[in-house]
Design an enzyme around this catalytic site. Sequence first.
Site, PDB file in Angstrom:
ATOM      1  CB  CYS A  78      -3.065  -0.841 -15.232  1.00 55.91           C
ATOM      2  SG  CYS A  78      -4.125  -2.135 -14.580  1.00 55.91           S
ATOM      3  CG  HIS A 138      -1.819   1.151   1.341  1.00 51.78           C
ATOM      4  ND1 HIS A 138      -1.472   2.265   2.071  1.00 51.78           N
ATOM      5  CD2 HIS A 138      -3.008   1.430   0.765  1.00 51.78           C
ATOM      6  CE1 HIS A 138      -2.430   3.154   1.961  1.00 51.78           C
ATOM      7  NE2 HIS A 138      -3.379   2.675   1.180  1.00 51.78           N
TER       8      HIS A 138
HETATM    9  C1  PEP Z   1      -2.867  -4.776  -9.956  1.00 53.14           C
HETATM   10  O1  PEP Z   1      -3.304  -5.655  -9.219  1.00 53.14           O
HETATM   11  O2  PEP Z   1      -1.920  -4.948 -10.755  1.00 53.14           O
HETATM   12  C2  PEP Z   1      -3.441  -3.425  -9.936  1.00 53.14           C
HETATM   13  C3  PEP Z   1      -3.035  -2.507 -10.799  1.00 53.14           C
HETATM   14  O3  PEP Z   1      -4.401  -3.135  -9.004  1.00 53.14           O
HETATM   15  P1  PEP Z   1      -4.106  -2.867  -7.452  1.00 53.14           P
HETATM   16  O4  PEP Z   1      -2.651  -2.555  -7.328  1.00 53.14           O
HETATM   17  O5  PEP Z   1      -4.981  -1.731  -7.071  1.00 53.14           O
HETATM   18  O6  PEP Z   1      -4.516  -4.149  -6.816  1.00 53.14           O
END
Ligand code: PEP
Length: 537
Positions: A483, A107
Amino acid sequence: MRIAVDLAEDGIIPRDEAVMRIAPRALSELLHPQIDPEAPREVIAHGIAASPGAATGRIVFSSTAAQAAKAKGEGCILVRPETSPEDVRGMQAAMGVLTERGGVTSHAAVIARGMGVPCVVGVNDLRIDPRQKTLRAPGGRIFREGDTITLDGTSGAVMAGAVPTVAAALDSAFLRLMEWADDLRDIGVRANADTPAEARVARNFRAEGIGLARTEHMFFEEDRLVVMREMIFADSESDRRAALDRLLPMQRSDFIDLFEIMRGQPVCIRLFDPPLHEFLPQDREATRDLAEALDLPLSQVTARVEALQEVNPMLGLRGVRLGVTMPEIYEMQARAIFEATIEVGRRGAPVVPEIMIPLVSARREVELIRTRIDAVAAAVRNQTGARFAYKLGVMVETPRAALRAGEIAAVSDFLSFGTNDLTQMTYGLSRDDAGRFMSAYVAEGVFAEDPFHTLDLDGVGELLLIAAGRGRATRPDLTLSICGEQGGAPETIAFCRAAGIDYVSCSPFRVPAARLAAAQIAVADRRQNGESAEGAA
Ligand code: PEP
Ligand code: MG
């Protein structure tokens, strides 16, 4: 960089050669203040370099203390065992963030990179005690609240006292180089941005839209958190809907802001993802405050908080699973997106929003959500008489979604690889706990690099190739993107380009380096194929 740009401007070297001479990682360093390389320093520990740049400030141990320091105009470093969504406002107020636990996609790391706040995580040698307000360094030295430390988010060093820094250096040479890079590259670069501030950075760094807007952070603002909690505590669907009706205008204004800032560029909004208990208080005192605010007996509130606990929340009731079991949350979000689309369209910046479903593992999940979102769109069109289009896609972040991409693509307009969760689930390796042994694993050569940092091309990459191939076999015009945090790394960009992925999306401050890396990869490829470089002077 200035020398390379000057040489190209004077016609001594071609532009593509100037572009090739700058290391993308060095470019990233130019965007943040750095520790003065000549300055003496006393390093007390090393952790994982999670968000680049140098930061000096007085230690604070809570989000509230960080906000208080900011209000007094004092620079502080927020020091926590790890961060949770409740710490986001404190992180915003701090010059830098330091956590004992965590890895590059925990986080603290993800949020700090998004904000451009220097951050060091997973500093196993430090013991952080927020109750006693102490930070114990190796050898037993104790730092207390108010003591000054310096973080180097570029190298992972934690230093005692204030260490001199050199300022960020953005100038016309940088802008020129970026223009040349854009002429040369052939893979798109978007940004992951959730807040207006991040969207503005994305826009300034010429991201070609937002590839991931994580909507949950929007609910942590104080006024929303209260309503969010009322929604969680609602006993019936109608009570839940009543709370969501109050969140709707707030969420609509979030999307209006993002659409306006991005001015017609695509914005991909991810529907609500985290488990609900992340919105609940963590300790007794906060639970008591909540009981008072909701006018409920403490025992009832405690029981509900306990009932929502999960043994393994990252694999629990989150993402699309919440969307399937509590449809009203996604319905509210879809309505907010559509109403914002209409409003911003009226103001003269037409948008085609992209709505993304997280944590999918089965086609049926997508069908269920699509049916409901289509119904919301129809209702909004009926009520307003307005016309608008939208795209609905899936975040591929479970191994099953990657394997079943062929059938999932049949009901999706786009697929975006969420390689943070996909890495976590492919390795069976917790994003939040990997920091504990990652350095040992890399040192022993078990992993060549931290797979949360540099995409694991062999394993996670294979899943990505399988999904891309199966998805496009079903739907040749399927838009593909990545992403996860690795999306900004040059090695990942090269892999994605070769896999036919349309764009990468990374934190806003990584966008310039990603644009440069993408250009270098295209130039290297053309050179290898003996083609003459386009964009050369
Ligand atoms: C991922 O899991 O790669 C993502 C981009 O979403 P998050 O980091 O919010 O879980
Ligand atoms: Mg994810």
